[in-house]
Scaffold this motif. Structure first.
Motif, PDB file in Angstrom:
ATOM      1  N   MET A  98      14.814 -18.049  11.729  1.00 12.50           N
ATOM      2  CA  MET A  98      14.293 -16.683  11.716  1.00 12.50           C
ATOM      3  C   MET A  98      12.772 -16.728  11.838  1.00 12.50           C
ATOM      4  SD  MET A  98      14.555 -13.744   8.733  1.00 12.50           S
ATOM      5  CE  MET A  98      16.349 -13.676   8.781  1.00 12.50           C
ATOM      6  N   ARG A  99      12.241 -16.018  12.812  1.00 15.19           N
ATOM      7  CA  ARG A  99      10.794 -15.977  12.992  1.00 15.19           C
ATOM      8  C   ARG A  99      10.232 -14.726  12.322  1.00 15.19           C
ATOM      9  NH1 ARG A  99       7.031 -17.785  18.003  1.00 15.19           N
ATOM     10  NH2 ARG A  99       8.206 -19.681  17.534  1.00 15.19           N
ATOM     11  N   LEU A 100       9.213 -14.923  11.493  1.00 14.26           N
ATOM     12  CA  LEU A 100       8.654 -13.857  10.670  1.00 14.26           C
ATOM     13  C   LEU A 100       7.164 -13.700  10.917  1.00 14.26           C
ATOM     14  CD1 LEU A 100      10.076 -15.152   7.274  1.00 14.26           C
ATOM     15  CD2 LEU A 100      11.193 -13.493   8.768  1.00 14.26           C
ATOM     16  N   LEU A 101       6.718 -12.453  10.854  1.00 11.62           N
ATOM     17  CA  LEU A 101       5.301 -12.142  10.726  1.00 11.62           C
ATOM     18  C   LEU A 101       5.103 -11.532   9.357  1.00 11.62           C
ATOM     19  CD1 LEU A 101       2.377 -11.621  11.800  1.00 11.62           C
ATOM     20  CD2 LEU A 101       3.217  -9.407  12.617  1.00 11.62           C
ATOM     21  N   VAL A 102       4.180 -12.090   8.551  1.00  9.94           N
ATOM     22  CA  VAL A 102       3.901 -11.522   7.233  1.00  9.94           C
ATOM     23  C   VAL A 102       2.461 -11.039   7.189  1.00  9.94           C
ATOM     24  CG1 VAL A 102       5.660 -12.848   6.024  1.00  9.94           C
ATOM     25  CG2 VAL A 102       3.375 -13.813   6.251  1.00  9.94           C
ATOM     26  N   ILE A 103       2.271  -9.929   6.476  1.00 14.75           N
ATOM     27  CA  ILE A 103       0.979  -9.247   6.408  1.00 14.75           C
ATOM     28  C   ILE A 103       0.697  -8.897   4.955  1.00 14.75           C
ATOM     29  CG2 ILE A 103      -0.219  -7.088   6.988  1.00 14.75           C
ATOM     30  CD1 ILE A 103       1.419  -7.105   9.631  1.00 14.75           C
ATOM     31  N   ASP A 104      -0.553  -9.132   4.540  1.00 11.70           N
ATOM     32  CA  ASP A 104      -0.953  -8.732   3.183  1.00 11.70           C
ATOM     33  C   ASP A 104      -2.382  -8.210   3.219  1.00 11.70           C
ATOM     34  OD1 ASP A 104      -1.245  -8.453   0.368  1.00 11.70           O
ATOM     35  OD2 ASP A 104      -2.202 -10.431   0.311  1.00 11.70           O
ATOM     36  N   THR A 105      -2.559  -6.960   2.793  1.00 16.50           N
ATOM     37  CA  THR A 105      -3.891  -6.361   2.655  1.00 16.50           C
ATOM     38  C   THR A 105      -4.018  -5.654   1.313  1.00 16.50           C
ATOM     39  OG1 THR A 105      -3.129  -4.335   3.764  1.00 16.50           O
ATOM     40  CG2 THR A 105      -4.155  -6.005   5.149  1.00 16.50           C
ATOM     41  N   ALA A 106      -3.164  -6.007   0.349  1.00 18.22           N
ATOM     42  CA  ALA A 106      -3.069  -5.238  -0.886  1.00 18.22           C
ATOM     43  C   ALA A 106      -4.174  -5.545  -1.885  1.00 18.22           C
ATOM     44  CB  ALA A 106      -1.710  -5.490  -1.551  1.00 18.22           C
ATOM     45  N   LEU A 107      -4.719  -6.775  -1.839  1.00 17.62           N
ATOM     46  CA  LEU A 107      -5.647  -7.186  -2.890  1.00 17.62           C
ATOM     47  C   LEU A 107      -6.947  -7.712  -2.287  1.00 17.62           C
ATOM     48  CD1 LEU A 107      -3.038  -8.957  -5.209  1.00 17.62           C
ATOM     49  CD2 LEU A 107      -4.022  -6.668  -5.481  1.00 17.62           C
ATOM     50  N   GLY A 108      -7.377  -8.898  -2.715  1.00 18.20           N
ATOM     51  CA  GLY A 108      -8.681  -9.408  -2.331  1.00 18.20           C
ATOM     52  C   GLY A 108      -8.683 -10.336  -1.147  1.00 18.20           C
ATOM     53  N   ALA A 109      -7.766 -10.150  -0.221  1.00 16.04           N
ATOM     54  CA  ALA A 109      -7.740 -10.972   0.986  1.00 16.04           C
ATOM     55  C   ALA A 109      -7.018 -10.213   2.087  1.00 16.04           C
ATOM     56  CB  ALA A 109      -7.046 -12.310   0.730  1.00 16.04           C
ATOM     57  N   CYS A 110      -7.228 -10.672   3.324  1.00 14.88           N
ATOM     58  CA  CYS A 110      -6.484 -10.157   4.467  1.00 14.88           C
ATOM     59  C   CYS A 110      -5.711 -11.337   5.042  1.00 14.88           C
ATOM     60  CB  CYS A 110      -7.431  -9.581   5.507  1.00 14.88           C
ATOM     61  SG  CYS A 110      -6.608  -8.675   6.839  1.00 14.88           S
ATOM     62  N   THR A 111      -4.381 -11.210   5.074  1.00 15.48           N
ATOM     63  CA  THR A 111      -3.523 -12.315   5.472  1.00 15.48           C
ATOM     64  C   THR A 111      -2.610 -11.883   6.610  1.00 15.48           C
ATOM     65  OG1 THR A 111      -3.479 -13.208   3.224  1.00 15.48           O
ATOM     66  CG2 THR A 111      -1.725 -13.918   4.711  1.00 15.48           C
ATOM     67  N   ALA A 112      -2.486 -12.750   7.600  1.00 11.36           N
ATOM     68  CA  ALA A 112      -1.474 -12.612   8.647  1.00 11.36           C
ATOM     69  C   ALA A 112      -0.966 -14.010   8.940  1.00 11.36           C
ATOM     70  CB  ALA A 112      -2.050 -11.973   9.906  1.00 11.36           C
ATOM     71  N   GLY A 127      -1.601  -2.566  -5.753  1.00 10.43           N
ATOM     72  CA  GLY A 127      -2.836  -3.042  -5.152  1.00 10.43           C
ATOM     73  C   GLY A 127      -3.761  -1.865  -4.918  1.00 10.43           C
ATOM     74  N   SER A 128      -4.740  -2.068  -4.047  1.00 17.95           N
ATOM     75  CA  SER A 128      -5.685  -0.983  -3.783  1.00 17.95           C
ATOM     76  C   SER A 128      -5.034   0.068  -2.884  1.00 17.95           C
ATOM     77  CB  SER A 128      -6.949  -1.536  -3.112  1.00 17.95           C
ATOM     78  OG  SER A 128      -6.727  -1.773  -1.740  1.00 17.95           O
ATOM     79  N   PHE A 129      -5.362   1.320  -3.109  1.00 13.88           N
ATOM     80  CA  PHE A 129      -4.768   2.408  -2.329  1.00 13.88           C
ATOM     81  C   PHE A 129      -5.096   2.238  -0.851  1.00 13.88           C
ATOM     82  CE2 PHE A 129      -4.563   4.212  -6.516  1.00 13.88           C
ATOM     83  CZ  PHE A 129      -3.461   5.046  -6.490  1.00 13.88           C
ATOM     84  N   THR A 130      -6.355   1.956  -0.546  1.00  8.69           N
ATOM     85  CA  THR A 130      -6.765   1.835   0.852  1.00  8.69           C
ATOM     86  C   THR A 130      -6.134   0.615   1.498  1.00  8.69           C
ATOM     87  OG1 THR A 130      -8.872   2.914   0.360  1.00  8.69           O
ATOM     88  CG2 THR A 130      -8.743   1.637   2.400  1.00  8.69           C
ATOM     89  N   GLY A 131      -6.185  -0.528   0.822  1.00  7.59           N
ATOM     90  CA  GLY A 131      -5.627  -1.749   1.381  1.00  7.59           C
ATOM     91  C   GLY A 131      -4.148  -1.629   1.680  1.00  7.59           C
ATOM     92  N   LEU A 132      -3.402  -1.042   0.774  1.00  9.17           N
ATOM     93  CA  LEU A 132      -1.966  -0.895   0.987  1.00  9.17           C
ATOM     94  C   LEU A 132      -1.672  -0.054   2.220  1.00  9.17           C
ATOM     95  CD1 LEU A 132      -0.589  -0.289  -2.628  1.00  9.17           C
ATOM     96  CD2 LEU A 132      -0.344  -2.334  -1.217  1.00  9.17           C
ATOM     97  N   ARG A 133      -2.404   1.022   2.403  1.00 10.92           N
ATOM     98  CA  ARG A 133      -2.168   1.888   3.554  1.00 10.92           C
ATOM     99  C   ARG A 133      -2.440   1.153   4.861  1.00 10.92           C
ATOM    100  NH1 ARG A 133      -4.471   5.899   0.099  1.00 10.92           N
ATOM    101  NH2 ARG A 133      -6.536   5.625   1.048  1.00 10.92           N
ATOM    102  N   VAL A 134      -3.461   0.301   4.872  1.00  9.71           N
ATOM    103  CA  VAL A 134      -3.801  -0.445   6.089  1.00  9.71           C
ATOM    104  C   VAL A 134      -2.640  -1.345   6.506  1.00  9.71           C
ATOM    105  CG1 VAL A 134      -5.290  -2.262   7.018  1.00  9.71           C
ATOM    106  CG2 VAL A 134      -6.294  -0.383   5.710  1.00  9.71           C
ATOM    107  N   GLY A 135      -2.156  -2.174   5.569  1.00  6.12           N
ATOM    108  CA  GLY A 135      -1.093  -3.110   5.904  1.00  6.12           C
ATOM    109  C   GLY A 135       0.216  -2.417   6.227  1.00  6.12           C
TER     110      GLY A 135
END
Length: 226
Positions: free
Chosen positions: A1-15, A67-75
């Motif tokens: 299974m090929r996955l893309l994971v994204i995290d913008t909820a806290l103190g980092a930006c992950t892809a 997490g942060s309101f803004t960060g969550l909306r972005v991801g």
């Protein structure tokens, strides 16, 4: 299974792109702000490096909070838009579950803690890899009491771990790891292992936003009490 994971909820930006549990490409940039400006570029980079194009993706995972309101909306907006365009399921991953995941096999209690400001932490507790209840917003004192009740070998993880250990040095913590964001490997494992229908990409807000909507439109007179 090929996955893309994204995290913008806290103190980092992950892809990151994974093939099952094997990382094909990972980008992790610590940041307090600016997730919106960086996320698209990071996703482009990991997809290019992984090869095969977006059509090869089977599933997309994204942190839903707390997490942060803004960060969550972005991801969430990015993941949902991409999932709709590709016709792929988007899985919502609890930030606290992802923080605790690397410690789930340790055989000792785990406290996943995020600094929520205002004398609070977002918290979730685990024992033997099982959750002991839902995510909560707790005052520091209440969180310390919950940890003390778990015993003397609790492993605390997250930005709230250091905060709590400093405020309550008498707590007998086996470890306190103040990581700023979940590990990409944890995000991938949870995205792969859960049922997308049971984990929708909806934001998990444990506290109302600090900002309140205006009570009147610009130019309208203020309402006076009779």
């Amino acid at each position: 299974m090929r996955l893309l994971v994204i995290d913008t909820a806290l103190g980092a930006c992950t892809a990151a792109v994974f093939e099952d549990d094997r990382p094909l490409s990972v980008r992790f940039e610590p940041m307090a702000k600016g997730h919106q400006e960086r996320l698209g570029g990071l996703v482009r980079d990991v997809m290019t490096e992984a090869g095969g194009g977006f059509d090869r993706l089977d599933r997309i995972g994204v942190t839903v909070g707390p997490g942060s309101f803004t960060g969550l909306r972005v991801g969430l907006a990015f993941a949902q838009g991409l999932g709709a365009a590709l016709g792929r399921p988007v899985v919502g991953v609890s930030t606290l579950d992802a923080l605790a995941d690397p410690l789930a096999t340790a055989g000792v209690p785990v406290a996943a803690l995020i600094d929520a400001r205002r004398g609070q932490v977002y918290a979730k507790f685990f024992s033997d890899g099982r959750t002991l209840g839902p995510e909560e917003a707790l005052p520091l004192e209440a969180a310390a009491d919950r940890i003390a009740a778990l015993g003397t070998k609790v492993q605390a993880v997250g930005s709230g771990a250091g905060l709590l250990s400093e405020a309550y040095p008498e707590l007998s913590l086996a470890s306190a790891d103040p990581v700023v964001a979940p590990a990409p490997t944890a995000l991938a494992r949870l995205t792969r292992s859960v049922d997308p229908a049971a984990h929708p990409p909806r934001p998990l807000y444990l506290r109302a936003p600090a900002a309140a909507p205006p009570t009147r439109l610009p130019g309208q007179p203020r309402q006076t009490a009779p």
